[in-house]
Design an enzyme around this catalytic site. Sequence first.
Site, PDB file in Angstrom:
ATOM      1  N   ARG A  76       0.771  -1.106   0.076  1.00 19.58           N
ATOM      2  CA  ARG A  76       0.091  -0.024  -0.057  1.00 19.58           C
ATOM      3  C   ARG A  76       0.907   1.057  -0.046  1.00 19.58           C
ATOM      4  NH1 ARG A  76      -5.157  -0.945   4.036  1.00 19.58           N
ATOM      5  NH2 ARG A  76      -6.417  -2.516   2.826  1.00 19.58           N
ATOM      6  N   LYS A 104     -18.690 -16.159   3.640  1.00 23.28           N
ATOM      7  CA  LYS A 104     -20.022 -16.168   3.858  1.00 23.28           C
ATOM      8  C   LYS A 104     -20.725 -15.699   2.576  1.00 23.28           C
ATOM      9  CE  LYS A 104     -19.843 -15.197   8.902  1.00 23.28           C
ATOM     10  NZ  LYS A 104     -20.080 -14.086  10.023  1.00 23.28           N
ATOM     11  N   GLY A 150      -8.212  -7.271  -0.041  1.00 25.45           N
ATOM     12  CA  GLY A 150      -8.193  -8.156   1.357  1.00 25.45           C
ATOM     13  C   GLY A 150      -7.593  -9.425   1.132  1.00 25.45           C
ATOM     14  N   GLY A 195     -12.946  -3.889   1.332  1.00 23.81           N
ATOM     15  CA  GLY A 195     -13.991  -3.509   1.575  1.00 23.81           C
ATOM     16  C   GLY A 195     -14.512  -2.454   0.421  1.00 23.81           C
TER      17      GLY A 195
END
Length: 398
Positions: free
Chosen positions: A38, A199, A352, A375
Site C-alpha cells: 500500500r 459467507k 483483502g 471493502g
Amino acid sequence: MQKKTVADIEVRGKRVLLRVDFNVPLDFYTGVISDDTRIRASLPTIGYLIGHKARVILCSHLGRPKGKIVEELRMFPIAKLLSSLIGLPVNTAHDCIGEEVQSKVETLKEGEMLFLENLRFHPEEEANDSHFAQELASLADIYVNDAFGTAHRTHASTVGVAKYLPAVAGFLMEKELEAMDNLLDDPERPFACTIGGAKVSDKIGLIQNMLKRVDILLIGGGMAATFLKAKGYEVGRSLIEEDKLNLAKQSLALAKEWRVSLLLPTDVAVAEEIGAEASTRIVPITNIPPSSYIVDIGPQSIKLFLGELGKCRTIMWNGPMGVYEISQFAQGTRALANCLSTLNATTVIGGGSTAEAVQEMGLTDKMTHVSTGGGASLRFLEGATLPGVQVLLDKAES
C-alpha cells in the site's frame, strides 16, 4: 474517470493534505512492516507532488486504536519506511491537529513532507466530526485522496475535509476507479467472475450485481456450502447461513433465466477439524460426510473452473476458494492464482485476502490489477457509491 485528479490542478507551492491508506501489517515489537504494497502504491502521487514543489502533509490511520493513543500504532515506522522508499526525509508530528502540527506545517518548504500522527487516535475521525475535519483542513490549501482502501468510509479525513478544501483524486485512486469502472461498464467478453470467501452475506450484493453483467459466475470457498445446501446437498458441519438459502436459490434461478453459467464445485476437500494439523480427503459433493467441514474445492472442481476461465477475456476474482491460510486447504486458491497469472486476459483481483494470496505467491505483477482496497472494491463492485469518491470534484467543476 469523471473525477479530477492531482494532475488537473496547480499544486506548486501549495500545502496539500494527502490522505493515504498506509494501514499496513506492522510487528508491534520490532517495528518491521511485512508488506509495504500500500505504501508503494501511493509513491507515484507522492513523487508527483514533491516533483511539482508542493508542501505535502500526509495522513493515514493504522490499526484500530478506537480513539485512544496506542504507542504501538504510531506512524513513525511507516514514515521511516516511506523515507527509505522515496529517498527523501519525511518529518513526523506527534499529533494530527493542534498548535505543534500547525507550527510544523508553517515551516514546510516546497518539496518537503510532513507525516501526521495516526488519525484514529482521535474518536472524531471515525465519527466524521465537523470540527475535527475543519482542523485537518486548516492545515492545507488542497485535499488529495489517494486512499482507495478507505473510500467506503464516511470519516473526517475521507469525507469531512472535502467540505472545506478543493478535493481531487490521487493517481492510485484514479487507477483503482478506472479498473473497477472498466469491469462494470466495458468488459471484453467472455467475462467471468469468481467469488469465494466464508459467507454469502458478505458477498450477496456482489453476486447480485455481477449476475447482471457476467457470462460466467464461479462460486467456491466456504460460501459454496450455502449454495450447495440450496440445491439439496448435505454439507456436513460446514457453515450454512440459513437466512441466505432463499437468496442463494434466487441467484441460481436468475442465472438460469439470464443464461449465465453459474458453476459450483463438483468435488471438495473435507476435514474433520479446521487446523494446521488436520488431514483432508477429496469427496464428491454427493458424498460429504456428516462429521466433516468443506475446506477447499477439489481437483475436479479446479479443472472445471480453470477450463472455464481459460475461455475468458476478462476475469474478476474476489475471495479464496478455501481456508487458504492453512497450506493443505489452499490448493484451489493457489491453482486459481497460478492460472490467472498465465492467461491472455484482463485479470482484476479484489482486495483483502484474495490480494494477500496473490502477493504471497509473488504473482502481483502478472495480474492486470490487484486492488489495495478489500471493502472498498467490494462495495464499488456491488454498485454502491463510495462516500470518499463522491465528494471529489468532477472534471467539469472548478
